[in-house]
Design a protein around this motif. Sequence first.
Motif, PDB file in Angstrom:
ATOM      1  N   GLU A 225     102.347 105.570  66.325  1.00  0.00           N
ATOM      2  CA  GLU A 225     103.719 105.732  66.433  1.00  0.00           C
ATOM      3  C   GLU A 225     104.129 107.049  66.607  1.00  0.00           C
ATOM      4  O   GLU A 225     103.480 108.166  66.165  1.00  0.00           O
ATOM      5  N   HIS A 226     105.058 107.328  67.389  1.00  0.00           N
ATOM      6  CA  HIS A 226     105.603 108.822  67.841  1.00  0.00           C
ATOM      7  C   HIS A 226     107.103 108.876  67.541  1.00  0.00           C
ATOM      8  O   HIS A 226     107.810 107.721  67.576  1.00  0.00           O
TER       9      HIS A 226
ATOM     10  N   MET B 216     112.682 106.626  67.569  1.00  0.00           N
ATOM     11  CA  MET B 216     114.133 107.007  67.589  1.00  0.00           C
ATOM     12  C   MET B 216     115.052 105.984  68.515  1.00  0.00           C
ATOM     13  O   MET B 216     116.044 106.164  68.379  1.00  0.00           O
ATOM     14  N   PHE B 217     114.209 105.519  69.545  1.00  0.00           N
ATOM     15  CA  PHE B 217     114.766 104.488  70.338  1.00  0.00           C
ATOM     16  C   PHE B 217     114.577 103.283  70.181  1.00  0.00           C
ATOM     17  O   PHE B 217     115.646 102.323  70.176  1.00  0.00           O
ATOM     18  N   LEU B 218     113.217 102.867  69.855  1.00  0.00           N
ATOM     19  CA  LEU B 218     112.831 101.429  69.728  1.00  0.00           C
ATOM     20  C   LEU B 218     113.460 100.894  68.487  1.00  0.00           C
ATOM     21  O   LEU B 218     113.699  99.798  68.668  1.00  0.00           O
TER      22      LEU B 218
ATOM     23  N   LEU C 165     119.788  96.481  66.878  1.00  0.00           N
ATOM     24  CA  LEU C 165     120.740  96.156  67.762  1.00  0.00           C
ATOM     25  C   LEU C 165     120.465  94.561  68.132  1.00  0.00           C
ATOM     26  O   LEU C 165     121.532  93.960  68.532  1.00  0.00           O
ATOM     27  N   ALA C 166     119.359  94.504  68.363  1.00  0.00           N
ATOM     28  CA  ALA C 166     118.908  93.154  68.810  1.00  0.00           C
ATOM     29  C   ALA C 166     118.847  92.061  67.871  1.00  0.00           C
ATOM     30  O   ALA C 166     118.532  90.942  68.091  1.00  0.00           O
ATOM     31  N   GLY C 167     118.932  92.395  66.777  1.00  0.00           N
ATOM     32  CA  GLY C 167     118.675  91.624  65.414  1.00  0.00           C
ATOM     33  C   GLY C 167     117.815  91.582  64.503  1.00  0.00           C
ATOM     34  O   GLY C 167     117.521  90.701  63.617  1.00  0.00           O
ATOM     35  N   ALA C 168     116.767  92.541  64.655  1.00  0.00           N
ATOM     36  CA  ALA C 168     115.585  92.607  64.012  1.00  0.00           C
ATOM     37  C   ALA C 168     116.163  92.805  62.246  1.00  0.00           C
ATOM     38  O   ALA C 168     117.175  93.451  62.057  1.00  0.00           O
ATOM     39  N   PRO C 169     115.516  92.119  61.382  1.00  0.00           N
ATOM     40  CA  PRO C 169     115.952  92.334  60.012  1.00  0.00           C
ATOM     41  C   PRO C 169     115.281  93.628  59.404  1.00  0.00           C
ATOM     42  O   PRO C 169     114.472  93.687  58.452  1.00  0.00           O
ATOM     43  N   VAL C 170     115.987  94.694  60.053  1.00  0.00           N
ATOM     44  CA  VAL C 170     115.540  96.183  59.353  1.00  0.00           C
ATOM     45  C   VAL C 170     116.732  96.815  59.144  1.00  0.00           C
ATOM     46  O   VAL C 170     117.881  96.690  59.935  1.00  0.00           O
ATOM     47  N   THR C 171     116.900  97.569  58.040  1.00  0.00           N
ATOM     48  CA  THR C 171     118.184  98.542  57.624  1.00  0.00           C
ATOM     49  C   THR C 171     118.063  99.732  58.336  1.00  0.00           C
ATOM     50  O   THR C 171     116.860 100.216  58.453  1.00  0.00           O
TER      51      THR C 171
END
Length: 94
Positions: free
Chosen positions: A38-39, A44-46, A52-58
């Motif tokens: 990871e970079h 910072m984009f992905l 925004l696409a609905g992934a279960p991450v805060t």
Amino acid sequence: CNWMVCMAVFLSEAARDLGGKMVGIWFPISAFVAMGMEHSVANMFLLPAGILAGAPVTVVKMVCKNWIPVIIGNAIAGVICVAASYSYAFGRLS
């Protein structure tokens, strides 16, 4: 393994022609991606795009569990693995 990204930058700067710059960037970045590393700039984009696409991450989890460790790893690897080795190999103590 973020030192591979730093190495790609240094190899690109060391090359004189476009072909050398492309080869210097291609191999370290290809290895970096093939190993699934990871970079921080890519994250910072992905990661926000995933949120925004609905992934279960805060946002807190994203910053604390990904951005901070990856940025620290980039800094340490860039300084120790790349800059220090180039300084040792090519630098002069005055």
